[in-house]
Design a protein around this motif. Structure first.
Motif, PDB file in Angstrom:
ATOM      1  N   HIS A 188      18.400  -0.834 -10.562  1.00 21.67           N
ATOM      2  CA  HIS A 188      17.435  -1.700 -11.240  1.00 21.67           C
ATOM      3  C   HIS A 188      16.127  -0.963 -11.506  1.00 21.67           C
ATOM      4  N   LEU A 189      15.692  -0.231 -10.501  1.00 24.83           N
ATOM      5  CA  LEU A 189      14.451   0.528 -10.629  1.00 24.83           C
ATOM      6  C   LEU A 189      14.537   1.514 -11.794  1.00 24.83           C
ATOM      7  N   GLN A 190      15.663   2.163 -11.899  1.00 27.60           N
ATOM      8  CA  GLN A 190      15.824   3.151 -12.972  1.00 27.60           C
ATOM      9  C   GLN A 190      15.946   2.471 -14.334  1.00 27.60           C
ATOM     10  N   ALA A 200       8.533   5.457  -7.360  1.00 29.08           N
ATOM     11  CA  ALA A 200       8.559   4.392  -8.374  1.00 29.08           C
ATOM     12  C   ALA A 200       8.674   3.023  -7.718  1.00 29.08           C
ATOM     13  N   ARG A 201       9.468   2.955  -6.642  1.00 31.92           N
ATOM     14  CA  ARG A 201       9.650   1.692  -5.920  1.00 31.92           C
ATOM     15  C   ARG A 201       8.323   1.222  -5.328  1.00 31.92           C
ATOM     16  N   ALA A 202       7.597   2.166  -4.709  1.00 30.85           N
ATOM     17  CA  ALA A 202       6.305   1.815  -4.105  1.00 30.85           C
ATOM     18  C   ALA A 202       5.345   1.331  -5.197  1.00 30.85           C
ATOM     19  N   ALA A 203       5.346   2.020  -6.333  1.00 28.73           N
ATOM     20  CA  ALA A 203       4.454   1.618  -7.435  1.00 28.73           C
ATOM     21  C   ALA A 203       4.833   0.229  -7.945  1.00 28.73           C
ATOM     22  N   TYR A 204       6.133  -0.005  -8.073  1.00 28.12           N
ATOM     23  CA  TYR A 204       6.603  -1.314  -8.543  1.00 28.12           C
ATOM     24  C   TYR A 204       6.174  -2.423  -7.581  1.00 28.12           C
ATOM     25  N   LEU A 205       6.352  -2.171  -6.287  1.00 29.92           N
ATOM     26  CA  LEU A 205       5.973  -3.170  -5.280  1.00 29.92           C
ATOM     27  C   LEU A 205       4.475  -3.460  -5.333  1.00 29.92           C
ATOM     28  N   ARG A 206       3.675  -2.399  -5.457  1.00 34.03           N
ATOM     29  CA  ARG A 206       2.218  -2.619  -5.520  1.00 34.03           C
ATOM     30  C   ARG A 206       1.863  -3.477  -6.730  1.00 34.03           C
ATOM     31  N   THR A 207       2.471  -3.149  -7.874  1.00 35.06           N
ATOM     32  CA  THR A 207       2.190  -3.920  -9.090  1.00 35.06           C
ATOM     33  C   THR A 207       2.556  -5.383  -8.907  1.00 35.06           C
ATOM     34  N   LYS A 208       3.687  -5.631  -8.263  1.00 37.15           N
ATOM     35  CA  LYS A 208       4.169  -6.999  -8.148  1.00 37.15           C
ATOM     36  C   LYS A 208       3.450  -7.781  -7.050  1.00 37.15           C
ATOM     37  N   LEU A 209       2.975  -7.086  -6.022  1.00 39.78           N
ATOM     38  CA  LEU A 209       2.433  -7.806  -4.857  1.00 39.78           C
ATOM     39  C   LEU A 209       0.912  -7.883  -4.816  1.00 39.78           C
ATOM     40  N   ILE A 210       0.251  -6.956  -5.502  1.00 42.46           N
ATOM     41  CA  ILE A 210      -1.209  -6.997  -5.449  1.00 42.46           C
ATOM     42  C   ILE A 210      -1.718  -7.853  -6.590  1.00 42.46           C
ATOM     43  N   GLN A 211      -2.499  -8.845  -6.253  1.00 36.09           N
ATOM     44  CA  GLN A 211      -3.084  -9.718  -7.270  1.00 36.09           C
ATOM     45  C   GLN A 211      -4.071  -8.887  -8.090  1.00 36.09           C
ATOM     46  N   PRO A 212      -4.258  -9.256  -9.341  1.00 31.47           N
ATOM     47  CA  PRO A 212      -5.175  -8.489 -10.202  1.00 31.47           C
ATOM     48  C   PRO A 212      -6.563  -8.309  -9.563  1.00 31.47           C
ATOM     49  N   ASP A 213      -7.076  -9.343  -8.898  1.00 36.54           N
ATOM     50  CA  ASP A 213      -8.434  -9.211  -8.373  1.00 36.54           C
ATOM     51  C   ASP A 213      -8.489  -8.440  -7.051  1.00 36.54           C
ATOM     52  N   THR A 273       0.794  -1.228   0.000  1.00 44.28           N
ATOM     53  CA  THR A 273       0.000   0.000   0.000  1.00 44.28           C
ATOM     54  C   THR A 273       0.828   1.280   0.000  1.00 44.28           C
ATOM     55  N   ALA A 274       2.118   1.187   0.350  1.00 45.35           N
ATOM     56  CA  ALA A 274       2.924   2.415   0.428  1.00 45.35           C
ATOM     57  C   ALA A 274       2.886   3.150  -0.910  1.00 45.35           C
ATOM     58  N   GLN A 275       2.925   4.461  -0.841  1.00 39.22           N
ATOM     59  CA  GLN A 275       2.959   5.285  -2.049  1.00 39.22           C
ATOM     60  C   GLN A 275       4.358   5.829  -2.271  1.00 39.22           C
ATOM     61  N   THR A 276       5.192   5.732  -1.256  1.00 40.60           N
ATOM     62  CA  THR A 276       6.601   6.118  -1.371  1.00 40.60           C
ATOM     63  C   THR A 276       7.357   5.313  -0.324  1.00 40.60           C
ATOM     64  N   ILE A 277       8.492   4.748  -0.705  1.00 50.86           N
ATOM     65  CA  ILE A 277       9.202   3.875   0.242  1.00 50.86           C
ATOM     66  C   ILE A 277      10.683   3.838  -0.114  1.00 50.86           C
ATOM     67  N   SER A 278      11.515   3.930   0.924  1.00 51.03           N
ATOM     68  CA  SER A 278      12.963   3.919   0.708  1.00 51.03           C
ATOM     69  C   SER A 278      13.445   2.502   0.446  1.00 51.03           C
ATOM     70  N   SER A 279      14.656   2.417  -0.050  1.00 48.89           N
ATOM     71  CA  SER A 279      15.275   1.126  -0.292  1.00 48.89           C
ATOM     72  C   SER A 279      15.476   0.367   1.024  1.00 48.89           C
ATOM     73  N   GLU A 280      15.909   1.081   2.059  1.00 50.62           N
ATOM     74  CA  GLU A 280      16.174   0.449   3.355  1.00 50.62           C
ATOM     75  C   GLU A 280      14.898  -0.138   3.945  1.00 50.62           C
ATOM     76  N   GLU A 281      13.824   0.666   3.922  1.00 46.79           N
ATOM     77  CA  GLU A 281      12.569   0.161   4.495  1.00 46.79           C
ATOM     78  C   GLU A 281      12.063  -1.030   3.689  1.00 46.79           C
ATOM     79  N   THR A 282      12.211  -0.949   2.376  1.00 45.13           N
ATOM     80  CA  THR A 282      11.784  -2.062   1.516  1.00 45.13           C
ATOM     81  C   THR A 282      12.518  -3.343   1.895  1.00 45.13           C
ATOM     82  N   MET A 283      13.846  -3.238   2.054  1.00 40.93           N
ATOM     83  CA  MET A 283      14.651  -4.408   2.422  1.00 40.93           C
ATOM     84  C   MET A 283      14.158  -4.993   3.741  1.00 40.93           C
TER      85      MET A 283
END
Lengths: 354, 354
Positions: free
Chosen positions: B321-323, B338-351, B277-287
């Protein structure tokens, strides 16, 4: 209406309807009244208390104008049920924790509640969703007139209505609005708001009245003085200040969105995410996260939730409501688990739960 | 293989396969080698560096046993691409930031990478998913033998292989495993683990080798000494200690689940919720959050994700990688979005995305 029905019902004031409902959760007016023929409660023994309740109860049940009325004796009521009444704002903590004969008369929609033997013999309350002080005032006046036609209030021609505490003498009125001010908290302008209210002789309290902590960015603003001014005057003082408060909060929201839309969206979205996924969560954290989500819905950042749903969650995740829903007594740690489960059930759409 | 294909591909070592892959992310062996006929790089001018690269490059491209090899010159390569190589563990930060003729030869599956003109003329690396030190050793020996049949290494009959830094003299070998130890971190036993490794003459480093911080509860354990013992001996020292580390971490996980299953589940579940759900997230927090989620999957607390997906996210959410994925250079704040958007795309199922 029995206790179980009440615990599951949604009070009208939670419905998120009414003017300015994005900021003004509810409007409330209460009147403090005492019966002339009985001493104040500080000097009333158990016999007198019982007699007051007895005399008043039937008259309250006889009120016809506002739909069916149910009278709940509070003496002897289980602690959990009393707490449930407090969480719904139907009675005060004081009435819940007092001793002896006492009770509350409640209308079906729970807009109307009349406490018997709280600090005064009668505490008449009208509570409505949104910015509805006029409607509250109209309704409570009718009610007050109807009661006054049946009983003799303690009244002094110079002082006005006599009350147990001198701060209520005069009109006995307290008019208040419950405000949701998350942006003023986020922008750290809430202290300025407190000071402005103080200068205008208005009191700011938390969600549960006197002495209660502000939780979930909810603040109750009410009048301090009740003496020497008419009821309309007092209600008007609050009404004068409300547009300014709405402006403050809306400007703060607009500034947040302008200066840091992404950050606000992030905070709101994470709050929603945590509410949907936590496996254990305290009441305080729930309030704070729901507050963020409520702001998010109002700012158009969350589009799959409605304000009434969130308003309900504020009440149904509170300790007593949670235990009533689960039909069991639970310790704090168990409640935190049950609260998280309840939130997940309510917030996750069926097709997200695979 | 070109740079764009590489940036989008998934290295074999990220696949989450191999023995003990719940704790051992990858195994790695590298050999430091120098060519007898050239001085060490500290005394090599640009001409010599270029000559080394020139001579070595063709021989590396000629290796047939491990599938097609691509040689990437690092000198003149864009900073973003160099950083992408570092994030994938194909080259060291030192090689990325050095000057002059240098490069890296990489196999298709990216198990094999040979750095040219890093600290030594050659740094040969084999990297594999899971606990595969034996397979790494077998492969790197073959490779080393093949190279040695074509070039003359700097070798001293008493000292062994000669290297730029005395710590590598002898075998020139560094064997390491990348461990995911979230439970030892949570139970605060990670210091005890450091001490135990130190006593056994093993080094503990962060994900990106020397001087890198531990992130996401990943730790690289490797040998300190390279002199006076055989390669097999050195690899065996690590192999002796691995079962103990696995025991430590698994016991810590079991204890966490036993003592506070709810708390662990809560932490893991919230981490997953925030990543979704994050809309902005650092690399450290993501890890850190991915580390929690990885543990959650291994403990059976999350059932709609697989380890390979998470391993990939660790790499693809890193700055370069993100860039590369977004095909644009981004400042830190933009990357967080961009990281937050990428994570949402990868983790949220289509439905879930309605």
């Amino acid at each position: 209406m029995d206790l179980e029905t009440l615990a599951r019902s949604v009070s009208e004031w939670l419905k998120g309807t009414g003017p300015e409902a994005d900021i003004i959760v509810s409007s409330r007016i209460r009147l403090a009244r005492n019966l002339a023929k009985f001493p104040f409660l500080s000097r009333a023994d158990e016999g007198i208390r019982a007699e007051i309740e007895n005399q008043v109860k039937d008259r309250l049940l006889g009120i016809k104008k506002f739909g069916p009325i149910t009278y709940f004796p509070i003496d002897g009521m289980a602690q959990l049920d009393r707490q449930m009444f407090v969480e719904r704002q139907l009675i005060s903590r004081e009435l819940s924790e007092a001793k002896g004969a006492r009770g509350v008369a409640i209308s079906e929609e729970q807009n109307l509640s009349i406490m018997v033997n709280e600090e005064d013999h009668l505490r008449i309350q009208v509570l409505r969703s949104g910015y509805e002080l006029d409607a509250c005032w109209k309704q409570i006046s009718q009610l007050d007139d109807e009661l006054e036609s049946q009983v003799t209030y303690a009244f002094h021609e110079h002082l006005g209505y006599l009350t147990a505490c001198p701060t209520n003498v005069g009109t006995g009125i307290r008019a208040s609005v419950m405000l949701h001010l998350p942006a003023l908290v986020l922008t750290k302008e809430i202290q300025k708001f407190f000071q402005a209210m103080h200068k205008m002789n208005l009191t700011v309290r938390g969600m549960y009245g006197e002495g209660s902590q502000a939780m979930g960015d909810f603040y109750q603003v009410s009048n301090q003085t009740t003496l020497g001014r008419s009821e309309e005057d007092i209600v008007n003082t609050i009404k004068t200040v409300i547009p300014k408060i709405l402006d403050y909060e809306r400007n703060a929201r607009a500034r947040l969105m302008n200066d840091n839309r992404r950050g606000v969206h992030d905070q709101v979205s994470r709050a929603y995410g945590i509410l949907k996924t936590a496996q254990t969560i305290s009441s305080e954290e729930t309030m704070q996260l729901l507050s963020n989500v409520r702001m998010g819905v109002n700012l158009g950042l969350i589009d799959d939730l409605e304000i009434p749903q969130i308003n309900e969650l504020f009440i149904f995740t509170q300790p007593a409501h949670l235990q009533k829903i689960r039909k069991e007594r639970m310790e704090s740690a168990e409640r935190n688990v049950a609260r998280a489960a309840y939130l997940r059930t309510k917030l996750i759409q069926p097709d997200e739960m695979n």
